[in-house]
Design a protein around this motif. Sequence first.
Motif, PDB file in Angstrom:
ATOM      1  N   TYR A   1      19.649  53.990  25.224  1.00  0.00           N
ATOM      2  CA  TYR A   1      18.786  54.045  24.411  1.00  0.00           C
ATOM      3  C   TYR A   1      19.054  55.021  23.263  1.00  0.00           C
ATOM      4  O   TYR A   1      18.923  54.937  22.025  1.00  0.00           O
ATOM      5  N   ARG A   2      19.618  56.187  23.760  1.00  0.00           N
ATOM      6  CA  ARG A   2      20.150  57.299  22.910  1.00  0.00           C
ATOM      7  C   ARG A   2      20.886  56.717  21.845  1.00  0.00           C
ATOM      8  O   ARG A   2      20.923  57.281  20.623  1.00  0.00           O
ATOM      9  N   ILE A   3      22.036  56.065  22.355  1.00  0.00           N
ATOM     10  CA  ILE A   3      23.198  55.676  21.711  1.00  0.00           C
ATOM     11  C   ILE A   3      22.738  54.511  20.353  1.00  0.00           C
ATOM     12  O   ILE A   3      22.873  54.758  19.299  1.00  0.00           O
ATOM     13  N   MET A   4      21.725  53.729  20.919  1.00  0.00           N
ATOM     14  CA  MET A   4      21.126  52.734  20.106  1.00  0.00           C
ATOM     15  C   MET A   4      20.147  53.163  18.957  1.00  0.00           C
ATOM     16  O   MET A   4      20.394  52.939  17.817  1.00  0.00           O
ATOM     17  N   ASP A   5      19.464  54.422  19.332  1.00  0.00           N
ATOM     18  CA  ASP A   5      18.820  54.885  18.243  1.00  0.00           C
ATOM     19  C   ASP A   5      19.701  55.676  17.176  1.00  0.00           C
ATOM     20  O   ASP A   5      19.395  55.809  16.115  1.00  0.00           O
ATOM     21  N   GLY A   6      20.804  56.388  17.573  1.00  0.00           N
ATOM     22  CA  GLY A   6      21.672  56.717  16.754  1.00  0.00           C
ATOM     23  C   GLY A   6      22.329  55.910  15.687  1.00  0.00           C
ATOM     24  O   GLY A   6      22.206  55.939  14.484  1.00  0.00           O
ATOM     25  N   SER A   7      22.543  54.518  16.249  1.00  0.00           N
ATOM     26  CA  SER A   7      23.217  53.360  15.446  1.00  0.00           C
ATOM     27  C   SER A   7      22.035  52.902  14.552  1.00  0.00           C
ATOM     28  O   SER A   7      22.119  52.887  13.287  1.00  0.00           O
ATOM     29  N   ILE A   8      20.830  52.930  15.009  1.00  0.00           N
ATOM     30  CA  ILE A   8      19.603  52.477  13.907  1.00  0.00           C
ATOM     31  C   ILE A   8      19.481  53.506  12.854  1.00  0.00           C
ATOM     32  O   ILE A   8      19.349  52.950  11.599  1.00  0.00           O
TER      33      ILE A   8
END
Length: 360
Positions: A180-187
């Motif tokens: 989730y943290r990695i995906m949040d950074g991508s967004i």
Amino acid sequence: MQNELRQSQEILAQAQCIAHVGNYTWDLVTNEIRSSNETMRIYGLPVNTVLSYDTMMAMIHPRDRTRVMEAIARSLNEPDVVHDTEIRVIRSDGNIRMVHLHGSTHYDEFGQPVQMFGTVQDITDRKRTEEALRKSEKLAVAGELAAGMAHEIRNPLTTLKGFLDLIRTIESEEKREEYYRIMDGSIKQIELISGEMLALAKPQVKCLAERDVTDILRTVVQLLNAEAILHDVEIHIEAPYRPIKIICDENQIKQVFVNITKNAIESMPSGGRLTITMGEQDQLVTITFTDTGCGISNDRIRKLGEPFYTTKEKGTGLGLMVSNKILADHHGHMSFESEVGKGTKVTVTLPIVSAESKGA
């Protein structure tokens, strides 16, 4: 002699009408302002209207009055100072015109100011043309950046898609949180890129504020990094990590940095290096862009910034012209050094916010 004088006056009036330039004389003893017919037309007043300081100030846009008063005060208190400023005038019909004021003060033998005289030029149409060119250049830059932006956005989208597939098969809550943290950074990366593109493309009202030029530069480099990678160009910044504040319209200064950086990247079709350095001296900040590209000959350097002159096959020649105008509006300037086959150095100079200006 009277006929010749009348003819000269008529010719002068016609010339002023054609050039949209009027003149005025302000008697500082009687506080009476005598103006030419063209000045009255610019202000939207009857030809024989007698102006006073109060009536003139009432016509000036409220946001420009302080600047005009400061210019007048400098001209009255400092001999040899010529006031030169651009303001907005609100005419009686509600129409707003952009006006360029240029004048100086005459002193008597005792050093006392007795008369102020100068010119009034309607520059509304010129300003509209400049703004149209600026908007056109913004849209052109945004279009040219599209391929790089598509590449830059595709990477975080691929990351999001991959981790969404993984989350369906992962039972560990700890792993889910990490994903989730990695995906949040991508967004957030996609939001940053799309936000910068919108800021460059959409029309902007000029908004001067105190900004960190180092932060503006790093944002532009991040925005253009995808295009640099596509051209096998490495961008290296040598800038202090402390803020360097300038008074500017952030989007316009970004546009200048984007134009210069894109030109540097395009001058290195086989790859290369762009080094951007920043320095401070005498309340000025200098931002120097040095590339290892094809370089420009001396006879072509002299023409850079002229309308529709370009060294690029598909260029419009408007980018540097717009950049020069933006820098002039910010009391800055741009200079070029180049050697064919070795590269080009572009130096941008802007005034830093000083303690005195903050106090004022």
